[in-house]
Scaffold this active site. Structure first.
Site, PDB file in Angstrom:
ATOM      1  N   SER A   1       4.103   0.050   2.165  1.00 49.90           N
ATOM      2  CA  SER A   1       5.319  -0.479   1.562  1.00 49.90           C
ATOM      3  C   SER A   1       5.928   0.474   0.544  1.00 49.90           C
ATOM      4  O   SER A   1       7.123   0.392   0.259  1.00 49.90           O
ATOM      5  CB  SER A   1       5.018  -1.828   0.891  1.00 49.90           C
TER       6      SER A   1
ATOM      7  N   ASP B   1       7.023   0.227  -6.137  1.00 50.86           N
ATOM      8  CA  ASP B   1       6.652  -0.818  -5.191  1.00 50.86           C
ATOM      9  C   ASP B   1       5.682  -1.760  -5.866  1.00 50.86           C
ATOM     10  O   ASP B   1       4.647  -1.339  -6.389  1.00 50.86           O
ATOM     11  CB  ASP B   1       6.025  -0.197  -3.935  1.00 50.86           C
TER      12      ASP B   1
ATOM     13  N   GLY C   1      -2.036  -2.028   5.596  1.00 49.83           N
ATOM     14  CA  GLY C   1      -1.914  -3.251   6.388  1.00 49.83           C
ATOM     15  C   GLY C   1      -2.926  -4.282   5.921  1.00 49.83           C
ATOM     16  O   GLY C   1      -3.131  -4.479   4.723  1.00 49.83           O
TER      17      GLY C   1
ATOM     18  N   LYS D   1      -9.221   2.665   0.052  1.00 51.50           N
ATOM     19  CA  LYS D   1      -8.357   2.742   1.218  1.00 51.50           C
ATOM     20  C   LYS D   1      -8.529   4.025   2.017  1.00 51.50           C
ATOM     21  O   LYS D   1      -7.876   4.198   3.045  1.00 51.50           O
ATOM     22  CB  LYS D   1      -6.889   2.593   0.793  1.00 51.50           C
TER      23      LYS D   1
ATOM     24  N   SER E   1       1.985  -1.794  -4.564  1.00 51.49           N
ATOM     25  CA  SER E   1       1.125  -0.634  -4.782  1.00 51.49           C
ATOM     26  C   SER E   1       0.810  -0.522  -6.268  1.00 51.49           C
ATOM     27  O   SER E   1       1.639  -0.858  -7.118  1.00 51.49           O
ATOM     28  CB  SER E   1       1.807   0.653  -4.307  1.00 51.49           C
TER      29      SER E   1
ATOM     30  N   THR F   1       0.852  -1.186   0.000  1.00 53.13           N
ATOM     31  CA  THR F   1       0.000   0.000   0.000  1.00 53.13           C
ATOM     32  C   THR F   1       0.892   1.243   0.000  1.00 53.13           C
ATOM     33  O   THR F   1       2.006   1.206   0.511  1.00 53.13           O
ATOM     34  CB  THR F   1      -0.917   0.032   1.236  1.00 53.13           C
TER      35      THR F   1
ATOM     36  N   ARG G   1      -4.614  -0.638  -5.029  1.00 53.69           N
ATOM     37  CA  ARG G   1      -4.300  -2.054  -5.219  1.00 53.69           C
ATOM     38  C   ARG G   1      -4.336  -2.777  -3.880  1.00 53.69           C
ATOM     39  O   ARG G   1      -3.688  -2.353  -2.924  1.00 53.69           O
ATOM     40  CB  ARG G   1      -2.926  -2.236  -5.864  1.00 53.69           C
TER      41      ARG G   1
ATOM     42  N   ASP H   1      -3.340   4.670  -3.005  1.00 54.10           N
ATOM     43  CA  ASP H   1      -3.477   3.878  -4.211  1.00 54.10           C
ATOM     44  C   ASP H   1      -4.685   2.949  -4.064  1.00 54.10           C
ATOM     45  O   ASP H   1      -5.379   2.994  -3.044  1.00 54.10           O
ATOM     46  CB  ASP H   1      -2.194   3.087  -4.479  1.00 54.10           C
TER      47      ASP H   1
END
Length: 277
Positions: free
Chosen positions: A168, A205, A86, A72, A208, A40, A58, A56
Site C-alpha cells: 500500500s 501510508d 498482503g 516481512k 505501513s 505494507t 507494521r 517495514d
C-alpha cells in the site's frame, strides 16, 4: 464402433443471480462484509554487485496495528530471500512451503538453488489458486547467472526490473526509487536509497510503519554473503522515536472500568444410564 463425442462445455462468463438478493438484504439494513485493509511497504533494489531488499515492520488488521515488529523478509534459500505483502498468514505459509521444497531439492542435487527455480515454484503455486492466496512478493537472489530481482503478484504475474516496490505504500516508495536510482550504485548508496523508500511509505501510508529491515545479498569470492539487518533504521512520527516494547507491562487496578457485571450459576445434573439386558 465410433466413440461417443465428448460433451460440450457451456461457458458462463458471469452470474448475477444473487444481485437482487444482495440489494434486498442491504435495504433491510444488513451490512455487507468488506475486505480487511492490509498495509505494507516492501522494496527491492539492484546495485553494482548485489541486491538490497527492504520492508517495514507494521502488521495491520483494518484500522488496528496488530504487530509493530512483524518480520516481512522471508528466508527462501541461503542465496535467496523474499519480501511479502498482503495477508501475513498466506505469505508465511507460502514462503515456508516453497523454502522446504527448495531445501529438499538442494540436499538431493548438492548444488546451489537457482533464483529461476524459486520463481517458477512460487509462480505456479499462486497461479493455481487464481489470486485467492493473498501474497504479493518481491523476490531477490544471487546465483551463478548473476543478480535477480522480480515481483510476483497473487495471480502469478511476474515482473522484472532493477528496482521494485509493492504494498500500500509502494507509490511513495517508487517515487523515491525512481528519483535516486542509478546503474552505478554502491552498497551503501543502495541501502540508503531503500531505507529512504521504505521511510516514504511509512510516513505517507497509514498501513505501513514501525522500523526498516534490510537484507543485503552479494557474491564474495564465489560465495553468497547475506546480511540480514533487523532493524536497520527506526522510524516513527519522529525520526528519533524508538519502537521497543518495555516489559513488564504494569497496569494499576481500575485502569479498565467494568461497565456491566453478570453472574450466572449453572448446575450439572447427571441421570443414571439405563442399560438393556
Amino acid at each position: 464402433m465410433a466413440g461417443a463425442a465428448p460433451p460440450k462445455c457451456q461457458r458462463v462468463p458471469f452470474n448475477f443471480d444473487l444481485t437482487q438478493r444482495n440489494a434486498m438484504l442491504a435495504e433491510r439494513g444488513m451490512k455487507t462484509p468488506t475486505a480487511t485493509k492490509t498495509g505494507t511497504t516492501i522494496v527491492g533494489c539492484v546495485y553494482n554487485g548485489g541486491i538490497v531488499l527492504g520492508a517495514d515492520t507494521r502488521a495491520s488488521a483494518g484500522m488496528e496495528v496488530a504487530d509493530k515488529f512483524c518480520q516481512k523478509i522471508h528466508y527462501m534459500a541461503p542465496n535467496i530471500y523474499c519480501c511479502g505483502a498482503g495477508t501475513a498468514a498466506d505469505c508465511d505459509h507460502l514462503t515456508n512451503t516453497i523454502a522446504s521444497s527448495l531445501t529438499l531439492f538442494r540436499y538431493q542435487n548438492q548444488r546451489e538453488t537457482r533464483v529461476k527455480q524459486a520463481e517458477t515454484m512460487l509462480r505456479r503455486h499462486l497461479n493455481r489458486y487464481q489470486g485467492h492466496i493473498g501474497a504479493y512478493l518481491v523476490l531477490g537472489g544471487v546465483d551463478l547467472d548473476g543478480t535477480h530481482l522480480l515481483s510476483i503478484s497473487a495471480n502469478g504475474f511476474v515482473k522484472r526490473h532493477r528496482f521494485l516496490a509493492m504494498g500500500s505504500g509502494s507509490l511513495a516508495a517508487e517515487s523515491v526509487l525512481d528519483t535516486g536510482f542509478t546503474d552505478q550504485l554502491t552498497e551503501e548508496q543502495a541501502k540508503e536509497l531503500v531505507t529512504n523508500a521504505i521511510s516514504a511509505g511509512i510516513f505517507n501510508d497509514n498501513g505501513s510503519g514501525g522500523n526498516v529491515d534490510l537484507c543485503v545479498m552479494r557474491k564474495v569470492e564465489g560465495k553468497t554473503k547475506v546480511d540480514y539487518i533487523r532493524p536497520y533504521a527506526r522510524r516513527g512520527r519522529e525520526s528519533a522515536e524508538v519502537y521497543e516494547r518495555k516489559f513488564p507491562l504494569n497496569f494499576t487496578k481500575g485502569t479498565t472500568g467494568i461497565l456491566k457485571e453478570d453472574v450466572s450459576k449453572y448446575f450439572e445434573i447427571s441421570a443414571p444410564m439405563e442399560v438393556e439386558a
